[in-house]
Structures are given as structure tokens and as C-alpha cells.
Scaffold this motif. Structure first.
Motif, PDB file in Angstrom:
ATOM      1  N   MET A   1       0.843  -1.201   0.000  1.00 37.98           N
ATOM      2  CA  MET A   1       0.000   0.000   0.000  1.00 37.98           C
ATOM      3  C   MET A   1       0.875   1.246   0.000  1.00 37.98           C
ATOM      4  SD  MET A   1      -2.817   1.165   2.844  1.00 37.98           S
ATOM      5  CE  MET A   1      -3.651   2.744   2.728  1.00 37.98           C
ATOM      6  N   SER A   2       0.493   2.278  -0.774  1.00 32.86           N
ATOM      7  CA  SER A   2       1.251   3.516  -0.822  1.00 32.86           C
ATOM      8  C   SER A   2       0.852   4.426   0.335  1.00 32.86           C
ATOM      9  CB  SER A   2       0.978   4.228  -2.149  1.00 32.86           C
ATOM     10  OG  SER A   2       1.573   5.497  -2.151  1.00 32.86           O
ATOM     11  N   HIS A   3       1.850   5.066   0.931  1.00 30.32           N
ATOM     12  CA  HIS A   3       1.591   5.982   2.039  1.00 30.32           C
ATOM     13  C   HIS A   3       2.171   7.362   1.735  1.00 30.32           C
ATOM     14  CE1 HIS A   3       0.040   2.825   4.640  1.00 30.32           C
ATOM     15  NE2 HIS A   3       1.070   2.069   4.288  1.00 30.32           N
ATOM     16  N   LEU A   4       2.200   7.749   0.437  1.00 34.52           N
ATOM     17  CA  LEU A   4       2.792   9.027   0.076  1.00 34.52           C
ATOM     18  C   LEU A   4       2.056  10.197   0.726  1.00 34.52           C
ATOM     19  CD1 LEU A   4       3.668   8.573  -3.716  1.00 34.52           C
ATOM     20  CD2 LEU A   4       5.256   8.796  -1.801  1.00 34.52           C
ATOM     21  N   THR A   5       0.727  10.137   0.738  1.00 41.73           N
ATOM     22  CA  THR A   5      -0.040  11.237   1.337  1.00 41.73           C
ATOM     23  C   THR A   5       0.257  11.356   2.821  1.00 41.73           C
ATOM     24  OG1 THR A   5      -1.805  10.902  -0.283  1.00 41.73           O
ATOM     25  CG2 THR A   5      -2.349  12.166   1.690  1.00 41.73           C
ATOM     26  N   GLN A   6       0.317  10.218   3.506  1.00 38.54           N
ATOM     27  CA  GLN A   6       0.604  10.234   4.939  1.00 38.54           C
ATOM     28  C   GLN A   6       2.036  10.702   5.217  1.00 38.54           C
ATOM     29  OE1 GLN A   6      -0.879   7.749   3.339  1.00 38.54           O
ATOM     30  NE2 GLN A   6      -2.845   7.346   4.373  1.00 38.54           N
ATOM     31  N   ALA A  22       0.273  22.581  10.830  1.00 36.37           N
ATOM     32  CA  ALA A  22       0.473  21.701   9.681  1.00 36.37           C
ATOM     33  C   ALA A  22      -0.827  21.489   8.919  1.00 36.37           C
ATOM     34  CB  ALA A  22       1.046  20.367  10.138  1.00 36.37           C
ATOM     35  N   ALA A  23      -1.928  21.338   9.659  1.00 39.42           N
ATOM     36  CA  ALA A  23      -3.230  21.152   9.019  1.00 39.42           C
ATOM     37  C   ALA A  23      -3.590  22.368   8.166  1.00 39.42           C
ATOM     38  CB  ALA A  23      -4.303  20.903  10.077  1.00 39.42           C
ATOM     39  N   ALA A  24      -3.312  23.561   8.699  1.00 39.90           N
ATOM     40  CA  ALA A  24      -3.612  24.784   7.949  1.00 39.90           C
ATOM     41  C   ALA A  24      -2.756  24.858   6.679  1.00 39.90           C
ATOM     42  CB  ALA A  24      -3.374  25.999   8.829  1.00 39.90           C
ATOM     43  N   ASN A  25      -1.477  24.509   6.777  1.00 44.43           N
ATOM     44  CA  ASN A  25      -0.587  24.550   5.614  1.00 44.43           C
ATOM     45  C   ASN A  25      -1.008  23.563   4.542  1.00 44.43           C
ATOM     46  OD1 ASN A  25       0.926  26.473   6.929  1.00 44.43           O
ATOM     47  ND2 ASN A  25       2.593  25.090   7.504  1.00 44.43           N
ATOM     48  N   GLN A  30      -7.718  19.163  11.311  1.00 44.47           N
ATOM     49  CA  GLN A  30      -6.792  18.649  12.326  1.00 44.47           C
ATOM     50  C   GLN A  30      -7.000  17.157  12.586  1.00 44.47           C
ATOM     51  OE1 GLN A  30      -6.408  21.181  15.755  1.00 44.47           O
ATOM     52  NE2 GLN A  30      -5.660  19.518  17.063  1.00 44.47           N
ATOM     53  N   PRO A  31      -8.246  16.673  12.666  1.00 47.88           N
ATOM     54  CA  PRO A  31      -8.435  15.221  12.851  1.00 47.88           C
ATOM     55  C   PRO A  31      -7.844  14.391  11.702  1.00 47.88           C
ATOM     56  CG  PRO A  31     -10.441  16.395  13.417  1.00 47.88           C
ATOM     57  CD  PRO A  31      -9.520  17.396  12.786  1.00 47.88           C
ATOM     58  N   ALA A  32      -7.907  14.916  10.458  1.00 48.65           N
ATOM     59  CA  ALA A  32      -7.356  14.180   9.324  1.00 48.65           C
ATOM     60  C   ALA A  32      -5.832  14.072   9.434  1.00 48.65           C
ATOM     61  CB  ALA A  32      -7.737  14.865   8.016  1.00 48.65           C
ATOM     62  N   VAL A  33      -5.191  15.166   9.857  1.00 44.92           N
ATOM     63  CA  VAL A  33      -3.737  15.139  10.051  1.00 44.92           C
ATOM     64  C   VAL A  33      -3.381  14.142  11.151  1.00 44.92           C
ATOM     65  CG1 VAL A  33      -1.750  16.483  10.820  1.00 44.92           C
ATOM     66  CG2 VAL A  33      -3.364  17.480   9.192  1.00 44.92           C
ATOM     67  N   THR A  34      -4.123  14.175  12.223  1.00 41.02           N
ATOM     68  CA  THR A  34      -3.865  13.241  13.326  1.00 41.02           C
ATOM     69  C   THR A  34      -4.012  11.794  12.853  1.00 41.02           C
ATOM     70  OG1 THR A  34      -4.645  14.848  14.958  1.00 41.02           O
ATOM     71  CG2 THR A  34      -4.601  12.534  15.629  1.00 41.02           C
ATOM     72  N   ALA A  35      -5.014  11.541  12.009  1.00 42.25           N
ATOM     73  CA  ALA A  35      -5.224  10.178  11.497  1.00 42.25           C
ATOM     74  C   ALA A  35      -4.053   9.749  10.621  1.00 42.25           C
ATOM     75  CB  ALA A  35      -6.540  10.123  10.715  1.00 42.25           C
ATOM     76  N   HIS A  36      -3.515  10.652   9.815  1.00 40.22           N
ATOM     77  CA  HIS A  36      -2.355  10.327   8.979  1.00 40.22           C
ATOM     78  C   HIS A  36      -1.135   9.979   9.835  1.00 40.22           C
ATOM     79  CE1 HIS A  36      -3.645  12.397   4.937  1.00 40.22           C
ATOM     80  NE2 HIS A  36      -4.531  11.519   5.380  1.00 40.22           N
ATOM     81  N   MET A  40       0.986   6.377  10.032  1.00 40.43           N
ATOM     82  CA  MET A  40       2.427   6.209   9.883  1.00 40.43           C
ATOM     83  C   MET A  40       3.050   5.568  11.122  1.00 40.43           C
ATOM     84  SD  MET A  40       2.979   6.944   6.858  1.00 40.43           S
ATOM     85  CE  MET A  40       4.662   6.404   7.077  1.00 40.43           C
ATOM     86  N   GLU A  41       2.535   5.880  12.268  1.00 34.71           N
ATOM     87  CA  GLU A  41       3.035   5.231  13.492  1.00 34.71           C
ATOM     88  C   GLU A  41       2.732   3.746  13.472  1.00 34.71           C
ATOM     89  OE1 GLU A  41       3.029   8.812  16.797  1.00 34.71           O
ATOM     90  OE2 GLU A  41       1.172   7.682  16.479  1.00 34.71           O
ATOM     91  N   SER A  42       1.594   3.400  12.906  1.00 35.44           N
ATOM     92  CA  SER A  42       1.251   1.986  12.778  1.00 35.44           C
ATOM     93  C   SER A  42       2.181   1.285  11.797  1.00 35.44           C
ATOM     94  CB  SER A  42      -0.207   1.852  12.315  1.00 35.44           C
ATOM     95  OG  SER A  42      -0.538   0.512  12.058  1.00 35.44           O
ATOM     96  N   VAL A  43       2.560   1.998  10.710  1.00 33.17           N
ATOM     97  CA  VAL A  43       3.434   1.416   9.697  1.00 33.17           C
ATOM     98  C   VAL A  43       4.837   1.185  10.246  1.00 33.17           C
ATOM     99  CG1 VAL A  43       4.593   1.867   7.493  1.00 33.17           C
ATOM    100  CG2 VAL A  43       2.144   2.345   7.731  1.00 33.17           C
ATOM    101  N   VAL A  44       5.402   2.186  10.949  1.00 37.80           N
ATOM    102  CA  VAL A  44       6.776   2.058  11.449  1.00 37.80           C
ATOM    103  C   VAL A  44       6.838   1.303  12.777  1.00 37.80           C
ATOM    104  CG1 VAL A  44       7.498   4.155  10.265  1.00 37.80           C
ATOM    105  CG2 VAL A  44       6.760   4.299  12.655  1.00 37.80           C
TER     106      VAL A  44
END
Length: 299
Positions: A1-6, A22-25, A30-36, A40-44
Motif C-alpha cells: 500500500m502507498s503511504h505518500l499522502t501520509q 500543519a493542518a492549515a498549511n 486537524q483530525p485528518a492530520v492526526t489520522a495520517h 504512519m506510526e502503525s506502519v513504522v
């Protein structure tokens, strides 16, 4: 699975050290950024940030991941932005100024590549060095090819190609002296055909090769170097010409090359300072320069 967006989201949070910023940029919630970040924490398999009263603190794992991926994410972003800008903005007419001889004998692949690469059409403006730089200054031309060094206070430029100056003579007289030592004194007994009364290419060759002035009788002046080659070919005098213009005539025995090979001149791709902010001109610069050194590599 690709994780480029995350990964892109991770890099932005890592740089801002603040999820809200970061969410504003990124134009995300903010919840979407937190989910990303959680993805990534799950992946690594390890935490990437520690929450603090103001923002977040990267963990050693985050530092290691950012070191490995941030530059690659930046490059991908730049390429995507460039492609998007070109596909949306590169259209219409591109005006290119340049010398007739280089455009005629060398630039075909450069122009063809440009026409095939974008949704544009091209108008060529042929002229001498004054006309070429004036065309850029008054916006008649968007970009130019020039055989004279541009003024760095006004223009930006790169070296597109090189030309070498060759001393050539008509075959009747050339065969008589081709085995002799060619000197300025010897040539002074023959007629010369030149671009203008200042003998630009002839003078440059004599200065570099002979360390002397040209004292030949100027039998004809012609402000078109292509025509000079054909005047000499018809049995009249000698001149100094760019290699690409007389190479085939020498091979065919219709012109005789004499003396040492002359100096090299740079051919420049030139644009007005600030012009690359226009996507069409930046696109043209990149595509034309991809076909650099066509003449130089043919020698």
C-alpha cells in the motif's frame, strides 16, 4: 500500500512541530492530520511525536524517518507542481529570436522538440545580435538564441552550444595554397568576403591564430553568413565561417579548409531577468536546453 499522502503529512508536522499549523498549511482538518500520523506510526511500529502543551516533539524515530524521506517528498512535490503548471499554463504562441544561420543549420531538433513537448506554436524572429537583444528588451521575443555574450545586468542565460571558426577558400585558389604555410601575409594577396566592414569573424580568427590584422581586399560584404559560403563556393575569395555552416561543403570538396582551426564561440540561450516566472518561457528554456551542444558534439 502507498503511504505518500501520509508521509507528506508527517513531513509537514515534523517541520512545523504543531498539528494545527500543519493542518492549515496542508488545507486539511486537524483530525485528518492526526489520522495520517497515526497511520504512519502503525506502519513504522513506533511513536513519531510526543504531545506537549504547545505542539508536538519529534521522537528519535521521527528524526530518522524525516532524514530519509523529506528530500524525496520535496522533489516529488516540485515535479508534480511543475507538471501541473505546464499542463495548465503552457499554451499559446512562443516567440523565439535568433541568428538565421544557427536557426537554419542547427536548431531544427531544438525547435521540433519544443513543438512536440507542449501545446504551443512558435514564431521565429531572425536577426543580427542587435535585433535579437532588442527583441527581448521590447518583448517581441520571449526567449532568444544568440552568438554574442548577453549583458548580465539585463539578461539571464546559459551556454547552449559552441561553434568553431574555420578559414575557408574557394576550391580553385584553395587547392593552390592548401599545402603551404597559411599566414596573414599570404592571405593578404587574396580577396575576402565578410559580414560587414568590421570583419567580425575574420578579425577574430586573425587575432587568435595569426596575432595580426587582416589586410586583404574586401571584395564583397554580405550580412548573411549563409550567402557568404555560397559566394566563396562560386569561386570568389575566402572567409571565416562557423563550422556547422561549411562542414558539408568542405566534405564535398566545394570549399577548402585552410590553416589552423580557429577559436570557439559560445552560443547562448537568453531571456530577460524575471522572465522564467512565466511558465511558457520556463518550459521553453528547459526543453531547448535539453538539446544543448548539438553542433559541438557533431565535431
Amino acid at each position: 500500500m502507498s503511504h505518500l499522502t501520509q508521509l507528506k503529512t508527517f513531513v509537514e508536522v515534523y517541520r512545523c512541530k504543531n498539528i494545527t499549523k500543519a493542518a492549515a498549511n496542508l488545507g486539511m482538518s486537524q483530525p485528518a492530520v492526526t489520522a495520517h500520523i497515526q497511520t504512519m506510526e502503525s506502519v513504522v511500529g513506533k511513536a513519531l511525536f510526543e504531545r506537549q502543551a504547545r505542539g508536538v516533539k519529534p521522537t528519535p524515530t521521527a528524526h530518522d524517518l524525516a532524514l530519509q524521506v523529506s528530500s524525496h517528498i520535496d522533489i516529488l512535490e516540485q515535479k508534480i507542481t511543475s507538471i501541473r503548471a505546464r499542463s495548465e499554463a503552457v499554451f499559446g504562441t512562443l516567440n523565439i529570436a535568433g541568428p538565421a544561420e544557427y536557426i537554419s543549420f542547427v536548431s531544427g531538433p531544438q525547435i521540433a522538440n519544443l513543438l512536440q513537448a507542449g501545446n504551443i506554436n512558435v514564431v521565429l524572429h531572425i536577426g543580427n545580435k542587435i535585433n535579437i537583444f532588442d527583441a527581448l528588451l521590447n518583448d517581441t521575443a520571449d526567449i532568444a538564441i544568440a552568438a554574442s555574450t548577453p549583458d548580465p545586468a539585463i539578461f539571464d542565460y546559459l551556454v547552449l552550444d559552441k561553434e568553431q571558426l574555420w578559414l575557408v577558400m574557394n576550391r580553385l585558389e584553395g587547392r593552390e595554397i592548401q599545402d603551404r604555410k597559411i599566414t596573414a601575409e599570404l592571405l593578404s594577396t587574396y580577396n575576402v568576403v565578410t559580414y560587414d566592414q568590421d570583419l567580425p569573424l575574420v578579425r577574430q580568427y586573425f587575432d587568435r591564430v595569426f596575432n595580426a590584422s587582416c589586410n586583404s581586399n574586401v571584395i564583397a560584404i554580405c550580412p548573411d553568413i549563409r550567402a557568404i559560403a555560397h559566394i566563396i563556393r562560386s569561386g570568389i575569395g575566402y572567409s571565416v565561417l562557423p563550422d556547422y555552416l561549411c562542414r558539408d561543403l568542405i566534405k564535398a570538396g566545394e570549399l577548402i579548409q585552410l590553416g589552423s582551426v580557429g577559436p570557439e564561440n559560445n552560443i547562448y540561450l537568453v531571456w530577460k531577468k524575471g522572465a522564467l516566472k512565466h511558465p511558457r518561457i520556463a518550459f521553453a528554456k528547459d526543453v531547448i536546453s535539453a538539446f544543448a551542444n548539438i553542433n559541438y558534439l557533431s565535431n
